[in-house]
Design a protein around this motif. Sequence first.
Motif, mmCIF file in Angstrom:
data_model
loop_
_atom_site.group_PDB
_atom_site.id
_atom_site.type_symbol
_atom_site.label_atom_id
_atom_site.label_comp_id
_atom_site.label_asym_id
_atom_site.label_seq_id
_atom_site.Cartn_x
_atom_site.Cartn_y
_atom_site.Cartn_z
ATOM 1 N N GLY A 139 15.009 -6.940 8.074
ATOM 2 C CA GLY A 139 15.564 -7.190 6.746
ATOM 3 C C GLY A 139 14.818 -8.223 5.935
ATOM 4 O O GLY A 139 15.226 -8.543 4.820
ATOM 5 N N GLU A 140 13.718 -8.791 6.466
ATOM 6 C CA GLU A 140 12.973 -9.807 5.726
ATOM 7 C C GLU A 140 12.078 -9.147 4.683
ATOM 8 O O GLU A 140 11.472 -8.101 4.923
ATOM 9 N N ARG A 141 11.986 -9.793 3.531
ATOM 10 C CA ARG A 141 11.125 -9.301 2.444
ATOM 11 C C ARG A 141 9.903 -10.214 2.366
ATOM 12 O O ARG A 141 10.017 -11.390 2.023
ATOM 13 N N VAL A 142 8.735 -9.628 2.694
ATOM 14 C CA VAL A 142 7.495 -10.410 2.804
ATOM 15 C C VAL A 142 6.505 -9.917 1.760
ATOM 16 O O VAL A 142 6.298 -8.713 1.596
ATOM 17 N N GLY A 143 5.883 -10.859 1.065
ATOM 18 C CA GLY A 143 4.831 -10.531 0.120
ATOM 19 C C GLY A 143 3.469 -10.865 0.706
ATOM 20 O O GLY A 143 3.279 -11.945 1.269
ATOM 21 N N LEU A 144 2.521 -9.925 0.603
ATOM 22 C CA LEU A 144 1.145 -10.160 1.052
ATOM 23 C C LEU A 144 0.278 -10.471 -0.165
ATOM 24 O O LEU A 144 0.272 -9.701 -1.143
ATOM 25 N N ILE A 145 -0.460 -11.565 -0.088
ATOM 26 C CA ILE A 145 -1.241 -12.043 -1.222
ATOM 27 C C ILE A 145 -2.660 -12.308 -0.743
ATOM 28 O O ILE A 145 -2.877 -12.749 0.387
ATOM 29 N N GLY A 146 -3.612 -12.058 -1.605
ATOM 30 C CA GLY A 146 -4.997 -12.358 -1.267
ATOM 31 C C GLY A 146 -5.939 -11.691 -2.250
ATOM 32 O O GLY A 146 -5.544 -10.829 -3.032
ATOM 33 N N ARG A 147 -7.182 -12.141 -2.205
ATOM 34 C CA ARG A 147 -8.187 -11.558 -3.085
ATOM 35 C C ARG A 147 -8.461 -10.109 -2.689
ATOM 36 O O ARG A 147 -8.126 -9.662 -1.589
ATOM 37 N N SER A 148 -9.131 -9.371 -3.538
ATOM 38 C CA SER A 148 -9.536 -8.003 -3.231
ATOM 39 C C SER A 148 -10.433 -8.019 -2.000
ATOM 40 O O SER A 148 -11.346 -8.833 -1.897
ATOM 41 N N GLY A 149 -10.141 -7.093 -1.072
ATOM 42 C CA GLY A 149 -10.928 -7.025 0.150
ATOM 43 C C GLY A 149 -10.450 -7.919 1.260
ATOM 44 O O GLY A 149 -11.054 -7.958 2.332
ATOM 45 N N ALA A 150 -9.337 -8.624 1.030
ATOM 46 C CA ALA A 150 -8.837 -9.534 2.062
ATOM 47 C C ALA A 150 -8.209 -8.784 3.237
ATOM 48 O O ALA A 150 -8.093 -9.326 4.330
ATOM 49 N N GLY A 151 -7.768 -7.534 3.022
ATOM 50 C CA GLY A 151 -7.196 -6.741 4.101
ATOM 51 C C GLY A 151 -5.741 -6.365 3.895
ATOM 52 O O GLY A 151 -5.101 -5.843 4.818
ATOM 53 N N LYS A 152 -5.197 -6.590 2.701
ATOM 54 C CA LYS A 152 -3.776 -6.325 2.461
ATOM 55 C C LYS A 152 -3.449 -4.835 2.585
ATOM 56 O O LYS A 152 -2.553 -4.446 3.333
ATOM 57 N N SER A 153 -4.174 -3.991 1.844
ATOM 58 C CA SER A 153 -3.905 -2.548 1.888
ATOM 59 C C SER A 153 -4.262 -1.969 3.246
ATOM 60 O O SER A 153 -3.607 -1.035 3.721
ATOM 61 N N THR A 154 -5.295 -2.513 3.884
ATOM 62 C CA THR A 154 -5.652 -2.056 5.230
ATOM 63 C C THR A 154 -4.499 -2.294 6.186
ATOM 64 O O THR A 154 -4.201 -1.452 7.053
ATOM 65 N N LEU A 155 -3.827 -3.435 6.033
ATOM 66 C CA LEU A 155 -2.686 -3.743 6.893
ATOM 67 C C LEU A 155 -1.582 -2.695 6.716
ATOM 68 O O LEU A 155 -0.987 -2.230 7.696
ATOM 69 N N ALA A 156 -1.330 -2.302 5.473
ATOM 70 C CA ALA A 156 -0.323 -1.266 5.211
ATOM 71 C C ALA A 156 -0.746 0.065 5.826
ATOM 72 O O ALA A 156 0.071 0.791 6.409
ATOM 73 N N ASN A 157 -2.033 0.405 5.713
ATOM 74 C CA ASN A 157 -2.529 1.663 6.286
ATOM 75 C C ASN A 157 -2.430 1.669 7.804
ATOM 76 O O ASN A 157 -2.171 2.705 8.418
ATOM 77 N N LEU A 158 -2.651 0.513 8.416
ATOM 78 C CA LEU A 158 -2.533 0.419 9.873
ATOM 79 C C LEU A 158 -1.080 0.542 10.308
ATOM 80 O O LEU A 158 -0.781 1.132 11.351
ATOM 81 N N LEU A 159 -0.162 -0.021 9.522
ATOM 82 C CA LEU A 159 1.256 0.108 9.832
ATOM 83 C C LEU A 159 1.687 1.574 9.792
ATOM 84 O O LEU A 159 2.489 2.029 10.611
#
Length: 632
Positions: free
Chosen positions: A395-415
């Motif tokens: 139930g936790e709401r977490v925001g991922l922040i970082g510059r382009s290429g930091a790995g945010k979208s990759t993390l979502a794709n891996l999930l």
Amino acid sequence: MFRFFESLVNPYPEGEPEVPPRGLLPFILHFSRPVLPLLIAMSLVTALVSAAEVLFFHYMGELVDWLAGAEREGFFADYGWRLAGMAALVVVGLPLLTLLQSLLTHQSIFGNYPMLGRWLAHRHMLRQSLAFYQDEFAGRVSQKVMQTALAIRETVMKLMDLMVYVLVYFAGAMLLMGQAEPWLMVPLGAWLAGYVAIMWVFVPRLRRVSMDQADARARMTGRIVDSYSNIQTIKLFADTRREQAYARDAMERFMVTVHRQMRLATQLTLSLTLLNSLLLAGVVATAIGAWYLEAVSLGAIAVAIALVMRIRFMSNWILWEVAGLFENIGTVQDGINTIARTPAVLDAPDARALSVSRGEIRLEGLRFGYGQGAGQTTGETRRVFDGLDLTIAPGERVGLIGRSGAGKSTLANLLLRFYDLQGGRILIDGQDIAGVTQESLRRHIGMVTQDTSLLHRSVRDNLRYGSPGASEADIRRAVRQAHADVFIEELVDLEGRRGLDAHVGERGVKLSGGQRQRIAIARVLLKNAPILVLDEATSALDSEVEAAIQEQLYALMAGKTVIAIAHRLSTIAMLDRLVVIDAGRIVETGRHDELLARNGLYAALWRRQSGGFLGLDTRGGVVDHHQPALDD
């Protein structure tokens, strides 16, 4: 009758699709197994038709001899039953055999066989990984599926036809001629040797050029489809000349293979014509000589000449069938390279369905890099994560922040398991996602991406994608919550369909980016999955619409585990926890006010935003839009 034969093959078999084998014969057998009994039956009937035709020529020779030696008064008394048998063969037997052959060929096999191949290949291609489609033209892949299915049918049917006709027809001709006069077999044997020599010379060359042509055709189709799929970009940059040159280059390469093929065709036609002319002259000369020596009857001569004329006609057909056979074999071999690939991401043999009761997500020692694992792209390797750990409470709401290429979208794709890890694991409620089925994993995760693509179907079909059982009331409620009702009711397509029934065009091109994103948000609202991933979910919306939808998104997040990715920090500042990622590492974590108080990377990004977006200079740093850059 037609319906009975059409229903003998089910072109849409159920069951889990298998990876096609890479060998030519196993690959063909993989797509042919359901129709194999009918193919054998068709060959047997074709053999009977061929035998009946040879027998008919035999009867014709006997008829000439009967007419030459019989008296008119007693002709029907002596030969009446034989004539009746001949008539029954021609009028009844041959048409019935031809009808059965045609029903098996056209009703049972011709349409069902390639559709079976398309169905099995398409289901397999849908299982391919995301990396596969990132490296391929969609048009090229679809062309391979369509071409290969047809080529398999043509390869098998041509091969079986050729075997039957050569074995039955040529063997029958040799037998009849040998019975009449053994010397008549000499020119036929010499012709056969020359025929085999012609095939030995030309067929491998035709096969090679056909493989090149199949690949060039697929490349040409892929480039053309790529142009049509990105027509807005082409028109935006007013660069149709470059697109024309890009397509023409592929067309010219294709025409090179066409010219090579047609040159071989002319040489082949001339060689075969000369060989057939020598056969006719040789058989006629041998027959006349045998008649002069009173060694054969006029009927035998008539049969020999008739069979030679038939063989002349069939030799052209057979040679082009053989050439076509190897052309189709070339197409199949080319298709194997695309279709017979094992998907990079597969369910484990004992994979079970994911069960989500709480929604806890744990990332333990994540190691991943593009181009560094099986099934990944083969170009330049790039390490993204090397030992990342992160736990998100139920139930936790977490925001991922970082510059382009930091790995945010990759993390979502891996999930979502679009890629497999090279180390570590991802757990959802204690279950390793590598051990659950991909379908069940993605069914429990709702995601809205920045680049929203819609299917070229109705708005309703797009909304129901992932929620096929949703009621009309549920659909309209989700549409209102996403503030998409204001434009959906006004949609009309070229066929006059309106509102939810209107089709949105390929990838949703008939809608604006903001409209597509609102439909995507409505789709996720309708899906109501326990885990929610928002990857720049509101980036294409104007501020007024975003503010209106934000309230619904917060309501949607209630009771769900949420991962939100955004460059516009104001959209995620109110979440339970913010995680700042830089170069694949977690550098800060905490609430918005806590991170501001630390005066670290997050605070710098917050201060340096302009209009809610991160600015990056050419050196990868953050630009302060309120102060001059260092080089100014």
